[in-house]
Design a protein around this motif. Structure first.
Motif, mmCIF file in Angstrom:
data_model
loop_
_atom_site.group_PDB
_atom_site.id
_atom_site.type_symbol
_atom_site.label_atom_id
_atom_site.label_comp_id
_atom_site.label_asym_id
_atom_site.label_seq_id
_atom_site.Cartn_x
_atom_site.Cartn_y
_atom_site.Cartn_z
ATOM 1 N N LEU A 9 13.798 15.076 12.756
ATOM 2 C CA LEU A 9 14.097 16.301 13.301
ATOM 3 C C LEU A 9 13.825 16.323 14.645
ATOM 4 O O LEU A 9 14.734 17.168 15.329
ATOM 5 N N THR A 10 13.187 15.576 15.485
ATOM 6 C CA THR A 10 13.030 15.401 16.818
ATOM 7 C C THR A 10 13.700 14.382 17.630
ATOM 8 O O THR A 10 13.342 14.157 18.795
ATOM 9 N N PHE A 11 14.518 13.376 16.855
ATOM 10 C CA PHE A 11 15.424 12.481 17.383
ATOM 11 C C PHE A 11 14.324 11.592 17.672
ATOM 12 O O PHE A 11 14.967 10.726 18.773
ATOM 13 N N GLY A 12 13.307 11.268 17.345
ATOM 14 C CA GLY A 12 12.477 10.217 17.708
ATOM 15 C C GLY A 12 11.340 10.516 18.637
ATOM 16 O O GLY A 12 10.576 9.429 19.006
ATOM 17 N N LEU A 13 11.412 11.696 19.130
ATOM 18 C CA LEU A 13 10.490 11.782 20.018
ATOM 19 C C LEU A 13 9.175 12.197 19.859
ATOM 20 O O LEU A 13 8.084 12.142 20.355
ATOM 21 N N PHE A 14 8.985 12.465 18.409
ATOM 22 C CA PHE A 14 7.687 12.479 17.833
ATOM 23 C C PHE A 14 6.935 11.132 17.823
ATOM 24 O O PHE A 14 5.780 11.093 17.780
ATOM 25 N N TYR A 15 7.557 10.080 18.022
ATOM 26 C CA TYR A 15 6.981 8.687 17.944
ATOM 27 C C TYR A 15 6.250 8.681 19.158
ATOM 28 O O TYR A 15 4.921 7.961 19.095
ATOM 29 N N PHE A 16 6.425 9.210 20.305
ATOM 30 C CA PHE A 16 5.322 9.460 21.438
ATOM 31 C C PHE A 16 4.205 10.122 20.943
ATOM 32 O O PHE A 16 3.078 9.814 21.560
ATOM 33 N N VAL A 17 4.314 10.838 20.433
ATOM 34 C CA VAL A 17 2.935 11.785 20.073
ATOM 35 C C VAL A 17 1.984 10.780 19.000
ATOM 36 O O VAL A 17 0.782 10.916 19.327
ATOM 37 N N ILE A 18 2.831 10.113 18.182
ATOM 38 C CA ILE A 18 1.922 8.965 17.610
ATOM 39 C C ILE A 18 1.078 8.035 18.289
ATOM 40 O O ILE A 18 0.100 7.727 18.270
ATOM 41 N N ASN A 19 2.027 7.518 19.499
ATOM 42 C CA ASN A 19 1.471 6.579 20.468
ATOM 43 C C ASN A 19 0.373 7.313 21.069
ATOM 44 O O ASN A 19 -0.624 6.751 21.494
ATOM 45 N N THR A 20 0.379 8.766 21.515
ATOM 46 C CA THR A 20 -0.717 9.275 21.891
ATOM 47 C C THR A 20 -1.841 9.447 21.005
ATOM 48 O O THR A 20 -3.025 9.224 21.514
ATOM 49 N N LEU A 21 -1.729 9.752 19.908
ATOM 50 C CA LEU A 21 -2.712 9.707 18.850
ATOM 51 C C LEU A 21 -3.303 8.481 18.890
ATOM 52 O O LEU A 21 -4.720 8.215 18.780
ATOM 53 N N ILE A 22 -2.635 7.342 18.893
ATOM 54 C CA ILE A 22 -3.342 5.891 18.701
ATOM 55 C C ILE A 22 -4.293 5.693 20.173
ATOM 56 O O ILE A 22 -5.326 5.358 19.943
ATOM 57 N N LEU A 23 -3.826 6.242 21.143
ATOM 58 C CA LEU A 23 -4.490 6.222 22.770
ATOM 59 C C LEU A 23 -5.639 7.306 22.302
ATOM 60 O O LEU A 23 -6.768 6.632 22.772
ATOM 61 N N LYS A 24 -5.585 8.139 21.774
ATOM 62 C CA LYS A 24 -6.699 9.138 21.552
ATOM 63 C C LYS A 24 -7.843 8.641 20.574
ATOM 64 O O LYS A 24 -9.058 8.755 20.816
ATOM 65 N N LEU A 25 -7.222 7.640 19.652
ATOM 66 C CA LEU A 25 -8.266 7.179 18.571
ATOM 67 C C LEU A 25 -8.839 5.960 19.406
ATOM 68 O O LEU A 25 -10.080 5.710 19.190
ATOM 69 N N THR A 26 -8.332 5.568 20.142
ATOM 70 C CA THR A 26 -8.947 4.162 21.004
ATOM 71 C C THR A 26 -9.960 4.843 21.969
ATOM 72 O O THR A 26 -11.037 4.347 21.884
#
Length: 143
Positions: free
Chosen positions: A81-98
């Protein structure tokens, strides 16, 4: 050590996992050290900056290989739905987990800087894939 691994009987060709790991660790660590010097809201413990940067990058790499595929699979509708822009949110979540795993040794205080770093790491990952890994695989397939 071979950089490119081929599977006998199939046409599967992949890059050596150790080489891929070292490549990502080196480039992400350099990016981390540069970004830590630029942004005040991104801090690595000053005791052993290089060591903690490498450790953080190793954690990011493991989370990218273990957790990210699950997150991407679960969020396919939102990503579509966001044309792939939500992928950056997943990367942000990975960084926050780190950040959470590293505790006080790594500190992200501003979510927007974290989002920017996630975008930058995605660009670096894309560049590594397009400039180094794919040409090596294409060259191995021709042989």
């Amino acid at each position: 050590m071979k950089l490119v691994v081929t599977t006998k009987g199939k046409n599967a060709v992949r890059i050596n996992r150790f080489f891929e790991f070292v490549l990502y660790v080196i480039t992400y660590t350099i990016a981390f050290l540069i970004l830590e010097g630029i942004f005040d809201s991104f801090q690595i413990s000053s005791d052993y900056k290089r060591l903690y940067s490498v450790l953080a990058v190793c954690i990011i790499y493991v989370l990218d290989k273990a957790v990210k595929p699950l997150l991407v699979t679960l969020t396919i509708p939102i990503t579509g739905l966001t044309f792939g822009l939500f992928y950056f949110v997943i990367n942000t979540l990975i960084l926050k987990l780190t950040d959470w795993i590293m505790g006080p040794k790594l500190n992200f205080t501003d979510i927007w800087i974290l989002f920017f770093i996630a975008i930058l790491l995605s660009v670096i990952s894309f560049a590594i894939e397009e400039v180094i890994i794919k040409p090596l695989i294409k060259k191995a397939k021709k042989k």
